[in-house]
Design a protein around this motif. Structure first.
Motif, PDB file in Angstrom:
ATOM      1  N   MET A  84     -74.535  31.038 -25.102  1.00 14.41           N
ATOM      2  CA  MET A  84     -74.509  29.611 -24.797  1.00 14.41           C
ATOM      3  C   MET A  84     -74.046  29.416 -23.350  1.00 14.41           C
ATOM      4  O   MET A  84     -73.059  29.992 -22.936  1.00 14.41           O
ATOM      5  CB  MET A  84     -73.573  28.860 -25.748  1.00 14.41           C
ATOM      6  CG  MET A  84     -73.500  27.363 -25.481  1.00 14.41           C
ATOM      7  SD  MET A  84     -72.348  26.540 -26.605  1.00 14.41           S
ATOM      8  CE  MET A  84     -73.215  26.774 -28.160  1.00 14.41           C
ATOM      9  N   MET A  85     -74.778  28.598 -22.615  1.00 22.42           N
ATOM     10  CA  MET A  85     -74.441  28.339 -21.228  1.00 22.42           C
ATOM     11  C   MET A  85     -73.244  27.397 -21.140  1.00 22.42           C
ATOM     12  O   MET A  85     -73.113  26.474 -21.951  1.00 22.42           O
ATOM     13  CB  MET A  85     -75.630  27.723 -20.491  1.00 22.42           C
ATOM     14  CG  MET A  85     -76.823  28.663 -20.351  1.00 22.42           C
ATOM     15  SD  MET A  85     -76.427  30.091 -19.318  1.00 22.42           S
ATOM     16  CE  MET A  85     -76.227  29.294 -17.730  1.00 22.42           C
ATOM     17  N   ALA A  86     -72.390  27.615 -20.193  1.00 23.47           N
ATOM     18  CA  ALA A  86     -71.238  26.741 -19.996  1.00 23.47           C
ATOM     19  C   ALA A  86     -71.675  25.472 -19.285  1.00 23.47           C
ATOM     20  O   ALA A  86     -72.572  25.479 -18.433  1.00 23.47           O
ATOM     21  CB  ALA A  86     -70.173  27.455 -19.187  1.00 23.47           C
ATOM     22  N   SER A  87     -71.043  24.382 -19.638  1.00 25.16           N
ATOM     23  CA  SER A  87     -71.325  23.119 -18.964  1.00 25.16           C
ATOM     24  C   SER A  87     -70.671  23.112 -17.588  1.00 25.16           C
ATOM     25  O   SER A  87     -69.812  23.950 -17.280  1.00 25.16           O
ATOM     26  CB  SER A  87     -70.790  21.954 -19.795  1.00 25.16           C
ATOM     27  OG  SER A  87     -69.364  21.987 -19.819  1.00 25.16           O
ATOM     28  N   PRO A 103     -70.499  32.633 -16.536  1.00 22.60           N
ATOM     29  CA  PRO A 103     -69.140  32.129 -16.721  1.00 22.60           C
ATOM     30  C   PRO A 103     -68.293  32.986 -17.663  1.00 22.60           C
ATOM     31  O   PRO A 103     -67.080  33.116 -17.465  1.00 22.60           O
ATOM     32  CB  PRO A 103     -69.349  30.727 -17.293  1.00 22.60           C
ATOM     33  CG  PRO A 103     -70.712  30.338 -16.848  1.00 22.60           C
ATOM     34  CD  PRO A 103     -71.512  31.612 -16.834  1.00 22.60           C
ATOM     35  N   ALA A 104     -68.911  33.585 -18.676  1.00 24.70           N
ATOM     36  CA  ALA A 104     -68.154  34.407 -19.621  1.00 24.70           C
ATOM     37  C   ALA A 104     -67.587  35.638 -18.927  1.00 24.70           C
ATOM     38  O   ALA A 104     -66.418  36.002 -19.135  1.00 24.70           O
ATOM     39  CB  ALA A 104     -69.038  34.813 -20.794  1.00 24.70           C
TER      40      ALA A 104
END
Length: 270
Positions: A1-4, A36-37
């Motif tokens: 899941m992509m970070a906002s 981001p992760a």
């Protein structure tokens, strides 16, 4: 899941709170945008020495500078960030330059490793026996004495080097001893450089343990020297942890390139 974007901004703020705004260079910025992760995991790894702080913030920055400025790495964004942080934390110009001087001794390991191997080969081949077994002459004994006095130790890996090429050994003695005998204040009373001996030895440990070098003999020697000057095991472990962060530079160098090529499409196969 992509970070906002909001989540990314929170991660950036967490970074600044942990490591400081000066450390947020383009490598970190691109990594935050692309992954981001992994940015978060990398930040967690980099934050551990900060949180424990067995070394002062200033000395952490100087150790990081030693790792990044070593001839085997030369990571320019890190050098800039760590010099800026060291200055912010109160390091003097003399202290920063001394880290560079100490780290510049790395190249002598070509001789520390190569000369004993050469002697081993000569023994196996049964040649040049006189050259590799002759006792030290008066000049060589004086050089050994000077080295021990100025550098505070002697090790057997210097023996063959001094025996086979005293001229180069003498030049290296002058080169490597400068941080140990420099008169910073100019009063003739404090001719021992800018950094305390313990910190000098930790700088040697930093570039010897880095994954780009891994010079085991030197690392063990300088760990012993550092302990002798009052370093704690926790301080030495913190040096090892800081040197481990060198691996993050893989992403710091690659991420901006990936961001550039994926944005322009120039990296696509023809």
């Amino acid at each position: 899941m992509m970070a906002s974007e909001g989540e990314k901004e929170n991660l950036k703020n967490e970074f600044i709170a942990q490591l400081g705004a000066r450390a947020f260079h383009s490598g970190w910025s691109s990594l935050l945008s692309l992954d981001p992760a992994f940015f978060s995991a990398s930040l967690s790894l980099a934050s551990v020495p900060r949180q424990k702080s067995h070394l002062s913030r200033k000395n952490q920055a100087l150790i990081s500078l030693a790792v990044d400025s070593a001839a085997t790495h030369l990571y320019t964004p890190g050098i800039r960030a760590h010099v800026a942080e060291a200055l912010q934390e109160g390091a003097s110009l003399h202290e920063i330059l001394e880290v560079i001087e100490l780290s510049s001794t790395l190249g002598i390991h070509a001789c520390n490793i190569g000369v004993p191997l050469l002697v081993e080969v000569l023994r196996e081949e049964g040649i040049y026996r006189e050259e590799i077994t002759k006792p030290f002459d008066e000049t060589q004994l004086k050089l050994k004495e000077d080295f021990t006095k100025k550098r505070g130790y002697w090790h057997t890996f210097w023996e063959d080097f001094l025996r086979l090429d005293p001229e180069f050994f003498s030049a290296y003695l002058d080169f490597s001893s400068l941080p140990w005998i420099k008169d910073i204040d100019g009063d003739g009373k404090s001719a021992q450089g800018a950094l305390e001996p313990k910190m000098k030895e930790l700088v040697y440990c930093a570039f010897d343990c880095a994954s780009t070098h891994l010079y085991v003999s030197g690392l063990k020697l300088h760990m012993k020297n550092a302990l002798g000057y009052g370093a704690t095991p926790q301080e030495i472990i913190e040096v090892l942890e800081i040197a481990t962060l060198l691996s993050l530079h893989t992403a710091h160098v690659a991420a901006p390139i990936i961001a550039e090529l994926t944005a322009t499409g120039s990296g696509a196969a023809a």
